[in-house]
Enzyme design. Sequence first.
Site, PDB file in Angstrom:
ATOM      1  N   THR A  85       0.776  -1.181  -0.016  1.00 17.29           N
ATOM      2  CA  THR A  85       0.029   0.074   0.145  1.00 17.29           C
ATOM      3  C   THR A  85       0.759   1.406   0.045  1.00 17.29           C
ATOM      4  O   THR A  85       0.236   2.347   0.232  1.00 17.29           O
ATOM      5  CB  THR A  85      -1.048   0.136   1.141  1.00 17.29           C
ATOM      6  OG1 THR A  85      -0.096  -0.314   2.249  1.00 17.29           O
ATOM      7  CG2 THR A  85      -2.091  -1.083   1.044  1.00 17.29           C
ATOM      8  N   GLY A 108      14.817  18.100   0.102  1.00 20.31           N
ATOM      9  CA  GLY A 108      15.219  16.618  -0.173  1.00 20.31           C
ATOM     10  C   GLY A 108      14.657  16.273  -1.531  1.00 20.31           C
ATOM     11  O   GLY A 108      14.534  17.012  -2.221  1.00 20.31           O
ATOM     12  N   GLY A 112      11.592  18.215  -2.653  1.00 15.12           N
ATOM     13  CA  GLY A 112      11.311  19.758  -2.424  1.00 15.12           C
ATOM     14  C   GLY A 112      12.502  20.510  -3.709  1.00 15.12           C
ATOM     15  O   GLY A 112      12.090  21.319  -4.261  1.00 15.12           O
ATOM     16  N   LEU A 113      13.674  19.450  -3.841  1.00 17.21           N
ATOM     17  CA  LEU A 113      14.524  19.980  -5.136  1.00 17.21           C
ATOM     18  C   LEU A 113      13.874  19.768  -6.297  1.00 17.21           C
ATOM     19  O   LEU A 113      14.200  20.687  -7.517  1.00 17.21           O
ATOM     20  CB  LEU A 113      15.857  19.388  -4.804  1.00 17.21           C
ATOM     21  CG  LEU A 113      16.666  19.688  -3.426  1.00 17.21           C
ATOM     22  CD1 LEU A 113      18.020  19.033  -3.529  1.00 17.21           C
ATOM     23  CD2 LEU A 113      16.509  21.052  -3.155  1.00 17.21           C
ATOM     24  N   GLU A 172      15.181  24.374   4.833  1.00 19.83           N
ATOM     25  CA  GLU A 172      15.784  22.957   5.506  1.00 19.83           C
ATOM     26  C   GLU A 172      16.230  23.084   6.675  1.00 19.83           C
ATOM     27  O   GLU A 172      17.029  24.004   7.362  1.00 19.83           O
ATOM     28  CB  GLU A 172      16.809  22.474   4.484  1.00 19.83           C
ATOM     29  CG  GLU A 172      17.736  21.441   4.861  1.00 19.83           C
ATOM     30  CD  GLU A 172      16.917  20.310   5.183  1.00 19.83           C
ATOM     31  OE1 GLU A 172      16.138  19.759   4.151  1.00 19.83           O
ATOM     32  OE2 GLU A 172      16.997  19.618   6.170  1.00 19.83           O
ATOM     33  N   ASP A 211       7.509   0.398   0.078  1.00 21.12           N
ATOM     34  CA  ASP A 211       7.581   1.687   0.979  1.00 21.12           C
ATOM     35  C   ASP A 211       6.901   1.228   2.405  1.00 21.12           C
ATOM     36  O   ASP A 211       7.563   1.748   3.303  1.00 21.12           O
ATOM     37  CB  ASP A 211       6.762   2.711   0.652  1.00 21.12           C
ATOM     38  CG  ASP A 211       7.392   3.483  -0.581  1.00 21.12           C
ATOM     39  OD1 ASP A 211       8.343   3.260  -1.031  1.00 21.12           O
ATOM     40  OD2 ASP A 211       6.854   4.614  -0.970  1.00 21.12           O
ATOM     41  N   LEU A 251      11.556   3.966  -2.886  1.00 20.65           N
ATOM     42  CA  LEU A 251      11.876   4.106  -4.320  1.00 20.65           C
ATOM     43  C   LEU A 251      10.956   3.199  -5.018  1.00 20.65           C
ATOM     44  O   LEU A 251      11.017   2.109  -4.743  1.00 20.65           O
ATOM     45  CB  LEU A 251      13.160   3.998  -4.766  1.00 20.65           C
ATOM     46  CG  LEU A 251      14.296   5.139  -3.813  1.00 20.65           C
ATOM     47  CD1 LEU A 251      15.831   4.680  -3.999  1.00 20.65           C
ATOM     48  CD2 LEU A 251      14.016   6.591  -4.384  1.00 20.65           C
ATOM     49  N   HIS A 299      32.606   6.593 -28.198  1.00 19.15           N
ATOM     50  CA  HIS A 299      33.010   8.058 -28.212  1.00 19.15           C
ATOM     51  C   HIS A 299      32.391   8.773 -29.497  1.00 19.15           C
ATOM     52  O   HIS A 299      32.202   8.312 -30.446  1.00 19.15           O
ATOM     53  CB  HIS A 299      34.731   8.079 -28.642  1.00 19.15           C
ATOM     54  CG  HIS A 299      35.074   9.446 -28.830  1.00 19.15           C
ATOM     55  ND1 HIS A 299      35.192  10.281 -27.689  1.00 19.15           N
ATOM     56  CD2 HIS A 299      35.355  10.229 -29.683  1.00 19.15           C
ATOM     57  CE1 HIS A 299      35.717  11.262 -28.209  1.00 19.15           C
ATOM     58  NE2 HIS A 299      35.675  11.353 -29.506  1.00 19.15           N
TER      59      HIS A 299
HETATM   60  P1  NAI Z   1      13.427  13.450   1.938  1.00 19.87           P
HETATM   61  O1  NAI Z   1      13.631  12.398   2.852  1.00 19.87           O
HETATM   62  O2  NAI Z   1      14.166  13.358   0.672  1.00 19.87           O
HETATM   63  O3  NAI Z   1      13.705  14.980   2.408  1.00 19.87           O
HETATM   64  C1  NAI Z   1      13.102  15.658   3.353  1.00 19.87           C
HETATM   65  C2  NAI Z   1      14.069  16.816   3.895  1.00 19.87           C
HETATM   66  O4  NAI Z   1      13.079  17.689   4.796  1.00 19.87           O
HETATM   67  C3  NAI Z   1      14.993  16.315   4.460  1.00 19.87           C
HETATM   68  O5  NAI Z   1      16.244  17.222   4.200  1.00 19.87           O
HETATM   69  C4  NAI Z   1      14.977  16.889   6.002  1.00 19.87           C
HETATM   70  O6  NAI Z   1      16.013  17.218   6.728  1.00 19.87           O
HETATM   71  C5  NAI Z   1      14.020  18.148   5.810  1.00 19.87           C
HETATM   72  N1  NAI Z   1      13.074  18.466   6.919  1.00 19.87           N
HETATM   73  C6  NAI Z   1      12.556  17.581   7.915  1.00 19.87           C
HETATM   74  N2  NAI Z   1      11.569  18.030   8.828  1.00 19.87           N
HETATM   75  C7  NAI Z   1      11.839  19.515   8.308  1.00 19.87           C
HETATM   76  C8  NAI Z   1      11.348  20.679   8.885  1.00 19.87           C
HETATM   77  N3  NAI Z   1      10.450  20.704   9.965  1.00 19.87           N
HETATM   78  N4  NAI Z   1      11.509  21.755   8.186  1.00 19.87           N
HETATM   79  C9  NAI Z   1      12.517  21.944   7.078  1.00 19.87           C
HETATM   80  N5  NAI Z   1      12.928  20.839   7.029  1.00 19.87           N
HETATM   81  C10 NAI Z   1      12.832  19.698   7.196  1.00 19.87           C
HETATM   82  O7  NAI Z   1      11.894  13.506   1.634  1.00 19.87           O
HETATM   83  P2  NAI Z   1      10.889  14.151   0.364  1.00 19.87           P
HETATM   84  O8  NAI Z   1      11.614  15.145  -0.462  1.00 19.87           O
HETATM   85  O9  NAI Z   1       9.587  14.481   1.160  1.00 19.87           O
HETATM   86  O10 NAI Z   1      10.644  12.609  -0.488  1.00 19.87           O
HETATM   87  C11 NAI Z   1       9.988  11.549   0.085  1.00 19.87           C
HETATM   88  C12 NAI Z   1      10.276  10.343  -0.265  1.00 19.87           C
HETATM   89  O11 NAI Z   1      10.214  10.242  -1.721  1.00 19.87           O
HETATM   90  C13 NAI Z   1      11.974  10.016  -0.473  1.00 19.87           C
HETATM   91  O12 NAI Z   1      12.310   9.348   0.780  1.00 19.87           O
HETATM   92  C14 NAI Z   1      12.260   9.477  -1.597  1.00 19.87           C
HETATM   93  O13 NAI Z   1      12.883   8.186  -1.534  1.00 19.87           O
HETATM   94  C15 NAI Z   1      10.971   9.544  -2.701  1.00 19.87           C
HETATM   95  N6  NAI Z   1      11.047  10.220  -3.818  1.00 19.87           N
HETATM   96  C16 NAI Z   1      12.068   9.864  -4.815  1.00 19.87           C
HETATM   97  C17 NAI Z   1      12.134  10.570  -5.767  1.00 19.87           C
HETATM   98  C18 NAI Z   1      13.407  10.086  -6.852  1.00 19.87           C
HETATM   99  O14 NAI Z   1      13.613   8.859  -6.789  1.00 19.87           O
HETATM  100  N7  NAI Z   1      13.792  10.676  -7.788  1.00 19.87           N
HETATM  101  C19 NAI Z   1      11.556  11.872  -6.373  1.00 19.87           C
HETATM  102  C20 NAI Z   1      10.729  12.344  -5.188  1.00 19.87           C
HETATM  103  C21 NAI Z   1      10.413  11.398  -3.945  1.00 19.87           C
END
Ligand code: NAI
Length: 477
Positions: free
Chosen positions: A155, A194, A197-198, A215, A324, A331, A456
Amino acid sequence: MKTEEYAVAERFDLIIIGGGPGGYVAAIRAAQLGQKIALVEKRATLGGTCLNVGCIPSKALLDSSEVFAQAKSHLSRHGVQVGEVKLDLGAMLVRKDKVVKGLTDGVTYLMKKNKIAVYAGTGKLAGAAKEGVFTVGVTGAKNETLEAAVVLLATGSEATQIPSLPFDGKNVVSSTEALCFDRVPNHLIVVGGGYIGLELGSVWARLGAKVSVVEFLPRILPLSDGEIAEALHKSLVKQGITFHLDTGVTGATVKGSQLVVTAKSKDKEVVFEGDKVLVAVGRRPFTAGLGLSEAGVTVDGKTGRVPVNVDFMTNVPGVYAIGDLIEGPMLAHKAEEDGVVFAERRAGIESHVHYDTVPSVIYTWPEVASVGPTEEQIKSSGREYKKGVFPFNASPRARCMDESEGFVKVLADAKTDRLLAVHIFGPRASDMIAEAVSVMEFGGSAEDIGRTCHAHPTLSEALKEAALAVDKRALHL
Ligand code: NAI
């Protein structure tokens, strides 16, 4: 749930609850191995978070917004002159939705092709097994009852909320809503530096929003390699994103159409004013309403994850969990591997997931792609290692593409040369990392990559050169 309200139970070999990449891939593999399967999904379409409101729509928008950014600032460097570049956000969102629909329809087709019975509704375990058979109630347009000796929970997860900044679906939003803003925000405040966000911060910054990332920790991407995270940080600053590190959000108030977000940075109060706040501070396993406590399935009180053994079995024989819901990176591709291996091990095939070689990618531009531990982790483990770095500005193909920002870093064992990790910050890093993953799967060395003939001119030559640089014999440095 009153099971008597439901129609006569249909019996399956396996019931899978959750039709995301973990669940639907497990269903396909189990069907290939001859099982009769029911897949229960509460969303209107299959594919889970990834296809519907995650990886796929975000990548569609990342690709579209990158095309827009290229047209605005990059094409002229290639000698391509275009007129005034205008954004048609509506068309961009329609294209994203079409991509999603095409792919979710594709999953429906795969279910039919593999003769998997899909049940639309919310699945719930109706208590413990009776004589080795579990009952799962499906609450949807039609209420149905399914039976099987084996139930797989897939889920997924949901966005974590900050208690002082609850989602309102309009101004304070999760990634789901940030994929379909109907206009470009004036100022998007992103909480969490994270993955989400980026990536989504990049989308809206490219489309013209002012983006501020708040952050909590002193750096972005706390779990990524430090050198790589720092390089991406600098690049995103150049792209116009503002970062407020060491800053924790304390609350928000709505003032007309504006939001005032309060935060604390080293005991100082900071205030941000914007029109949208994206909260992206991680995700939590989604286990609510699944009937786990009634069935006796243990959930870790702290992490919300479901403990499983090597076969993905929970503490209750017959109930399994993947993706998850269980330990490991959240992932899609990891969930898919879990799903395949779950199905194979049930069929007596001795397969397993190599969690050490699960790659991770951040789809900013340039991209970040990694496999293996960070350099900091290797250092703190005490293992002696060698390091090779090759910059993309020395890569002929990257120069032709006018995409020469970034570098490849190869880390290998100092004595055996075994490949320990590869971290890439650069163009199409997402595609390049596959080679490193393959070599690590075979227990290969940096020299194995260095001695492999690479076409190349390609970006992949940068990986070969970084591997050669491990022994200080890069050819083009
Ligand atoms: P994340 O775990 O990547 O980043 C969360 C960030 O928020 C961390 O840097 C943390 O220090 C910060 N943070 C936590 N509490 C905070 C607060 N109160 N104020 C400010 N900063 C705070 O989590 P995110 O970006 O939400 O992604 C969730 C999951 O989704 C990830 O674990 C990732 O595995 C997955 N994902 C994977 C992607 C990919 O494979 N390209 C793309 C998007 C998500």
